[in-house]
Design a protein around this motif. Structure first.
Motif, short mmCIF file in Angstrom:
data_model
loop_
_atom_site.label_atom_id
_atom_site.label_comp_id
_atom_site.label_asym_id
_atom_site.label_seq_id
_atom_site.Cartn_x
_atom_site.Cartn_y
_atom_site.Cartn_z
N PHE A 133 26.83 43.33 29.76
CA PHE A 133 27.82 43.89 30.57
C PHE A 133 27.73 43.46 32.20
CE2 PHE A 133 27.48 48.22 28.05
CZ PHE A 133 28.58 47.97 27.56
N GLY A 134 26.69 43.20 32.51
CA GLY A 134 26.83 42.74 33.87
C GLY A 134 27.33 41.26 33.84
N ILE A 135 27.14 40.48 32.96
CA ILE A 135 27.96 39.08 32.75
C ILE A 135 29.24 39.43 32.85
CG2 ILE A 135 28.29 37.20 31.40
CD1 ILE A 135 25.22 37.48 30.59
N LEU A 136 29.80 40.33 32.12
CA LEU A 136 31.32 40.37 31.89
C LEU A 136 31.70 40.88 33.28
CD1 LEU A 136 31.24 42.08 28.32
CD2 LEU A 136 32.24 39.99 28.88
N ALA A 137 31.15 41.83 33.85
CA ALA A 137 31.74 42.41 35.24
C ALA A 137 31.89 41.15 36.06
CB ALA A 137 30.65 43.26 35.69
N LYS A 138 30.80 40.10 36.20
CA LYS A 138 30.81 39.20 37.09
C LYS A 138 31.77 37.91 36.75
CE LYS A 138 28.04 35.57 39.13
NZ LYS A 138 26.58 35.00 39.26
N LYS A 139 32.06 37.89 35.67
CA LYS A 139 33.15 36.97 35.17
C LYS A 139 34.61 37.45 35.42
CE LYS A 139 31.07 34.13 31.81
NZ LYS A 139 31.20 33.47 30.16
N ASN A 140 34.48 38.88 35.47
CA ASN A 140 35.68 39.47 35.82
C ASN A 140 36.15 39.31 37.28
OD1 ASN A 140 38.18 41.46 35.19
ND2 ASN A 140 37.05 42.95 36.55
N VAL A 141 35.08 39.47 37.97
CA VAL A 141 35.26 39.26 39.50
C VAL A 141 35.81 37.84 39.73
CG1 VAL A 141 33.93 39.03 41.69
CG2 VAL A 141 33.61 40.92 40.35
N LEU A 143 37.27 35.63 37.79
CA LEU A 143 38.69 35.73 37.42
C LEU A 143 39.58 36.21 38.44
CD1 LEU A 143 40.84 34.87 35.47
CD2 LEU A 143 40.42 37.05 33.91
N ILE A 144 39.32 37.28 39.10
CA ILE A 144 40.20 37.84 40.31
C ILE A 144 40.16 36.88 41.12
CG2 ILE A 144 40.10 39.54 41.83
CD1 ILE A 144 38.91 41.34 39.80
N GLN A 145 39.06 35.98 41.59
CA GLN A 145 39.19 35.29 42.58
C GLN A 145 40.13 34.16 42.44
OE1 GLN A 145 34.96 34.60 42.87
NE2 GLN A 145 34.64 36.04 44.69
N LYS A 146 39.91 33.73 41.27
CA LYS A 146 40.81 32.42 40.65
C LYS A 146 42.45 32.92 40.59
CE LYS A 146 41.93 29.47 36.58
NZ LYS A 146 42.07 28.27 37.45
N ILE A 147 42.60 34.12 40.36
CA ILE A 147 44.08 34.49 40.59
C ILE A 147 44.47 34.67 41.89
CG2 ILE A 147 45.65 36.56 40.09
CD1 ILE A 147 43.83 37.25 37.62
#
Length: 218
Positions: A133-141, A143-147
């Motif tokens: 869950f922690g890894i998924l949350a960080k990857k989501n962040v 992705l937001i930064q890339k966008i």
């Protein structure tokens, strides 16, 4: 597999799990270690996957090929990084390629085994789930930064947005990025020649210093 445990014990997925527990865990999770040559495809676009991949040796890139033939680098994966964790639980076809940038080894763990306690009552399942869950949350962040970078109108703005984020990530105005020039251009969605020209202007304007993938914001 015993020979590679010391290389992946620092993977974020295994936080809180003792090194001596890893061998038993890999058996419980139906792990499989595979080798790939430079430029070989690890996971193909359109494939359904049922396992989480962990880079043990080498380097991988997650890339997307557009109909026009353009190649966009979405992420670079060094040892101890994981991939496929979201798609392995959905049954949705991968819309991306995972490719070996250099000779690499990848450990695959069956995703269905991570969240299902086995008859051995292994203690690591809850830890794995929380870590995932922690890894998924960080990857989501990320992705937001890339966008956010991609949403900038000009090449100059995209470069500066990316470098400012890297500076914050490293807590320093001097840092090393995980991309070479072509990979950075692919990540930002710009032409390499235009990006190189803009980097030159930023140096001449006294905004940055750079050498290969080493940068300093002034």
């Amino acid at each position: 597999m015993q020979d590679y445990i010391y290389k992946i014990k620092d993977c974020k997925l295994f936080d809180g799990i003792k090194s001596e527990e890893l061998q038993a865990m890999f058996g419980c999770l139906n792990s499989c270690l595979k080798s790939y040559s430079k430029k070989e495809t690890v996971v193909s676009d359109g494939k359904i996957i049922d396992a989480i991949g962990i880079v043990v040796e080498g380097k991988l890139q997650i890339v997307q090929y557009e109909y026009s033939g353009n190649r966009a680098v979405l992420s670079t994966l060094s040892p101890n990084r994981i991939f496929g964790e979201a798609f392995s639980y959905t049954g949705i076809k991968m819309p991306l390629n995972v490719e070996a940038v250099e000779d690499s080894k990848v450990l695959f763990l069956q995703s269905s085994k991570i969240g299902c306690p086995c008859h051995n009552n292994c203690t690591f399942h809850n830890k794995l789930i929380n870590n995932l869950f922690g890894i998924l949350a960080k990857k989501n962040v990320n992705l937001i930064q890339k966008i956010e970078c991609m949403s900038k109108k000009t090449t100059r703005e995209k470069i500066l947005s990316f470098l400012e984020m890297e500076s914050v990530k490293h807590a320093s105005n001097e840092f090393k990025i995980p991309y070479d020039r072509q990979a950075l251009a692919d990540y930002l969605g710009v032409e390499r020649s235009a990006m190189s020209a803009e980097l030159g202007k930023l140096r001449r304007d006294g905004i940055i210093e750079s050498s290969k993938n080493q940068f300093k914001l002034l």
